[in-house]
Design an enzyme around this catalytic site. Sequence first.
Site, PDB file in Angstrom:
ATOM      1  N   ARG A  15       0.842  -1.188   0.000  1.00 38.28           N
ATOM      2  CA  ARG A  15       0.000   0.000   0.000  1.00 38.28           C
ATOM      3  C   ARG A  15       0.887   1.251   0.000  1.00 38.28           C
ATOM      4  O   ARG A  15       2.061   1.202   0.346  1.00 38.28           O
ATOM      5  CB  ARG A  15      -0.914   0.014   1.228  1.00 38.28           C
ATOM      6  CG  ARG A  15      -2.034  -1.003   1.197  1.00 38.28           C
ATOM      7  CD  ARG A  15      -2.808  -1.038   2.490  1.00 38.28           C
ATOM      8  NE  ARG A  15      -2.029  -1.616   3.591  1.00 38.28           N
ATOM      9  CZ  ARG A  15      -2.475  -1.734   4.846  1.00 38.28           C
ATOM     10  NH1 ARG A  15      -3.675  -1.282   5.157  1.00 38.28           N
ATOM     11  NH2 ARG A  15      -1.710  -2.285   5.772  1.00 38.28           N
ATOM     12  N   LYS A  74       1.544   2.390   7.349  1.00 36.14           N
ATOM     13  CA  LYS A  74       1.854   1.624   8.555  1.00 36.14           C
ATOM     14  C   LYS A  74       2.789   2.393   9.480  1.00 36.14           C
ATOM     15  O   LYS A  74       3.453   3.341   9.086  1.00 36.14           O
ATOM     16  CB  LYS A  74       2.483   0.282   8.187  1.00 36.14           C
ATOM     17  CG  LYS A  74       1.521  -0.677   7.513  1.00 36.14           C
ATOM     18  CD  LYS A  74       0.281  -0.953   8.365  1.00 36.14           C
ATOM     19  CE  LYS A  74       0.581  -1.737   9.619  1.00 36.14           C
ATOM     20  NZ  LYS A  74      -0.629  -1.953  10.453  1.00 36.14           N
ATOM     21  N   TYR A  93      -1.469   4.824  10.311  1.00 37.73           N
ATOM     22  CA  TYR A  93      -1.890   3.860  11.326  1.00 37.73           C
ATOM     23  C   TYR A  93      -0.731   3.639  12.290  1.00 37.73           C
ATOM     24  O   TYR A  93       0.416   3.464  11.855  1.00 37.73           O
ATOM     25  CB  TYR A  93      -2.273   2.517  10.691  1.00 37.73           C
ATOM     26  CG  TYR A  93      -3.559   2.554   9.904  1.00 37.73           C
ATOM     27  CD1 TYR A  93      -4.785   2.745  10.537  1.00 37.73           C
ATOM     28  CD2 TYR A  93      -3.553   2.388   8.523  1.00 37.73           C
ATOM     29  CE1 TYR A  93      -5.968   2.785   9.812  1.00 37.73           C
ATOM     30  CE2 TYR A  93      -4.726   2.424   7.792  1.00 37.73           C
ATOM     31  CZ  TYR A  93      -5.930   2.619   8.446  1.00 37.73           C
ATOM     32  OH  TYR A  93      -7.092   2.672   7.717  1.00 37.73           O
ATOM     33  N   HIS A  95      -1.344   2.019  16.039  1.00 39.32           N
ATOM     34  CA  HIS A  95      -1.617   0.875  16.910  1.00 39.32           C
ATOM     35  C   HIS A  95      -0.581   0.768  18.032  1.00 39.32           C
ATOM     36  O   HIS A  95       0.028  -0.286  18.258  1.00 39.32           O
ATOM     37  CB  HIS A  95      -1.656  -0.425  16.087  1.00 39.32           C
ATOM     38  CG  HIS A  95      -2.680  -0.420  14.994  1.00 39.32           C
ATOM     39  ND1 HIS A  95      -4.041  -0.422  15.236  1.00 39.32           N
ATOM     40  CD2 HIS A  95      -2.550  -0.395  13.641  1.00 39.32           C
ATOM     41  CE1 HIS A  95      -4.702  -0.406  14.096  1.00 39.32           C
ATOM     42  NE2 HIS A  95      -3.818  -0.381  13.111  1.00 39.32           N
ATOM     43  N   GLU A 117      -6.392   5.265  13.211  1.00 40.04           N
ATOM     44  CA  GLU A 117      -7.353   4.366  13.858  1.00 40.04           C
ATOM     45  C   GLU A 117      -8.120   4.985  15.007  1.00 40.04           C
ATOM     46  O   GLU A 117      -9.095   4.391  15.493  1.00 40.04           O
ATOM     47  CB  GLU A 117      -6.659   3.076  14.319  1.00 40.04           C
ATOM     48  CG  GLU A 117      -5.725   3.228  15.508  1.00 40.04           C
ATOM     49  CD  GLU A 117      -4.315   3.573  15.096  1.00 40.04           C
ATOM     50  OE1 GLU A 117      -3.427   3.484  15.963  1.00 40.04           O
ATOM     51  OE2 GLU A 117      -4.082   3.906  13.910  1.00 40.04           O
ATOM     52  N   ARG A 202     -26.868  -3.818  18.258  1.00 43.37           N
ATOM     53  CA  ARG A 202     -26.098  -4.195  17.078  1.00 43.37           C
ATOM     54  C   ARG A 202     -26.552  -5.550  16.543  1.00 43.37           C
ATOM     55  O   ARG A 202     -26.677  -5.739  15.323  1.00 43.37           O
ATOM     56  CB  ARG A 202     -24.597  -4.243  17.403  1.00 43.37           C
ATOM     57  CG  ARG A 202     -23.704  -4.522  16.206  1.00 43.37           C
ATOM     58  CD  ARG A 202     -23.805  -3.424  15.165  1.00 43.37           C
ATOM     59  NE  ARG A 202     -22.979  -3.710  13.992  1.00 43.37           N
ATOM     60  CZ  ARG A 202     -22.922  -2.931  12.922  1.00 43.37           C
ATOM     61  NH1 ARG A 202     -23.630  -1.813  12.862  1.00 43.37           N
ATOM     62  NH2 ARG A 202     -22.149  -3.270  11.899  1.00 43.37           N
ATOM     63  N   SER A 219     -22.792 -12.396  23.348  1.00 36.96           N
ATOM     64  CA  SER A 219     -21.466 -12.905  23.695  1.00 36.96           C
ATOM     65  C   SER A 219     -21.278 -12.959  25.207  1.00 36.96           C
ATOM     66  O   SER A 219     -21.170 -11.931  25.869  1.00 36.96           O
ATOM     67  CB  SER A 219     -20.377 -12.013  23.070  1.00 36.96           C
ATOM     68  OG  SER A 219     -19.101 -12.543  23.321  1.00 36.96           O
ATOM     69  N   ILE A 268      -5.060  -8.518  15.821  1.00 41.62           N
ATOM     70  CA  ILE A 268      -3.652  -8.709  16.184  1.00 41.62           C
ATOM     71  C   ILE A 268      -2.872  -7.397  16.189  1.00 41.62           C
ATOM     72  O   ILE A 268      -1.910  -7.245  16.953  1.00 41.62           O
ATOM     73  CB  ILE A 268      -2.979  -9.742  15.243  1.00 41.62           C
ATOM     74  CG1 ILE A 268      -1.628 -10.202  15.804  1.00 41.62           C
ATOM     75  CG2 ILE A 268      -2.862  -9.199  13.833  1.00 41.62           C
ATOM     76  CD1 ILE A 268      -1.710 -10.920  17.124  1.00 41.62           C
ATOM     77  N   ASP A 269      -3.271  -6.426  15.359  1.00 43.41           N
ATOM     78  CA  ASP A 269      -2.515  -5.165  15.368  1.00 43.41           C
ATOM     79  C   ASP A 269      -2.743  -4.378  16.654  1.00 43.41           C
ATOM     80  O   ASP A 269      -2.005  -3.428  16.942  1.00 43.41           O
ATOM     81  CB  ASP A 269      -2.815  -4.314  14.127  1.00 43.41           C
ATOM     82  CG  ASP A 269      -4.291  -4.087  13.899  1.00 43.41           C
ATOM     83  OD1 ASP A 269      -5.094  -4.403  14.795  1.00 43.41           O
ATOM     84  OD2 ASP A 269      -4.651  -3.592  12.823  1.00 43.41           O
ATOM     85  N   VAL A 297      -1.747 -12.091  10.673  1.00 45.41           N
ATOM     86  CA  VAL A 297      -0.982 -11.106   9.907  1.00 45.41           C
ATOM     87  C   VAL A 297      -1.407  -9.700  10.339  1.00 45.41           C
ATOM     88  O   VAL A 297      -2.594  -9.367  10.319  1.00 45.41           O
ATOM     89  CB  VAL A 297      -1.199 -11.295   8.397  1.00 45.41           C
ATOM     90  CG1 VAL A 297      -0.496 -10.195   7.611  1.00 45.41           C
ATOM     91  CG2 VAL A 297      -0.679 -12.663   7.968  1.00 45.41           C
ATOM     92  N   ASN A 299      -0.844  -6.801   8.993  1.00 47.11           N
ATOM     93  CA  ASN A 299      -1.229  -5.855   7.937  1.00 47.11           C
ATOM     94  C   ASN A 299      -2.009  -6.593   6.850  1.00 47.11           C
ATOM     95  O   ASN A 299      -1.647  -6.597   5.677  1.00 47.11           O
ATOM     96  CB  ASN A 299      -0.013  -5.125   7.361  1.00 47.11           C
ATOM     97  CG  ASN A 299       1.044  -6.060   6.789  1.00 47.11           C
ATOM     98  OD1 ASN A 299       1.182  -7.202   7.215  1.00 47.11           O
ATOM     99  ND2 ASN A 299       1.809  -5.584   5.815  1.00 47.11           N
TER     100      ASN A 299
END
Length: 370
Positions: A15, A74, A93, A95, A117, A202, A219, A268-269, A297, A299
């Site tokens: 990207r 990133k 981004y 994170h 984010e 939701r 949940s 995961i990020d 992963v 990204n």
Amino acid sequence: MLIGVPKEIKDHEYRVGITPAGVRALTDAGHEVLVETRAGERIGFSDELYLAAGARIADSASEAYACPLIVKVKEPQSGEIPLLREGQVLFTYLHLAADPTLTRLLLESRIVAIAYETVSDAAGALPLLTPMSEVAGRISIQAGATALQLANGGRGVLLGGVPGVVPGKVLILGGGTVGTHAAMMALGLGADVTLMDISLPRLRYLDEVFGTRLKTRYSDAYALEELAREADLLVGSVLLPGKRAPKLISRALVKQMQPGSVLVDVAIDQGGCAETSRPTTHSSPTYIEEGVVHYCVANMPAACARSATQALTNATLPYVLAIADKGWKVALKADAGLRKGLNLHLGQVTHAGLASDLELPCISPDIALE
């Protein structure tokens, strides 16, 4: 304003911060854009296209990073951090809650870090996270279906089934943007899909949108354990903006999942929502832990980098224009939603969730900007 667009160097990250169309909009507004050579080459955005849109081409990363405003995709990698300088604005981004080391290094660099984010809009949504969440949600099912194949360590289940054979079971944790788009893709393949969330409004909304094709479940720990044990593919898509993802899936629960089932941890990020999750790359996307194939992963949208770059520029360009037109401080003061994206300011943490997770002192963005 002079805007730098460096080439991304994270593993298989193709990207780029701005498309040629985005460059055209910025140059038409009177700004200069310096794009590192070959930044978009792999996804069909050649240097020639950027030149035609009005950009200048930088021969090196250091040249692109010499600009007062850096727009990328990133978080800075280790080789990029020395190129940052005090007072520079980094719009990308980040994170940071999942990476205390990077946070410390960026604090030491005394940059102004605005994280895509955590930027919000008037409705409280996350407009710059949404497009990549849409992409990641859709990819999560493609990746999960591939990981389920026997050659990749999976249990050999075809998500859509075939006549006379029941479809695979997909469990999605979280009914936000990622979860909704994952459900859309999984249902499109013909899978048996259940989505869990703690928000009854939701769940009602998703029930209205998808009808009886999608099963919804409130949940709680009991329901999660029951459904995870039966799932062929579990997609973790929980989000606490700016904070670490909650660990909803314990190692003990992973042990109870079917051998060869797949866990795709889209969170995961932000640290991941499973105790067994650890970041992977597109070069080596999966590993097996407790008999379960993990795809983590950090990204994911880079797998479809051309589409992702176009979607990202569509969302970020108005904010880049505002920062460039008004100057970063005026733009932040004028837009409360953009101000929520301010994570770091000249050596100080300015996001409460980030500060809480990393146990760092925090100053409000309003006070920082004064």
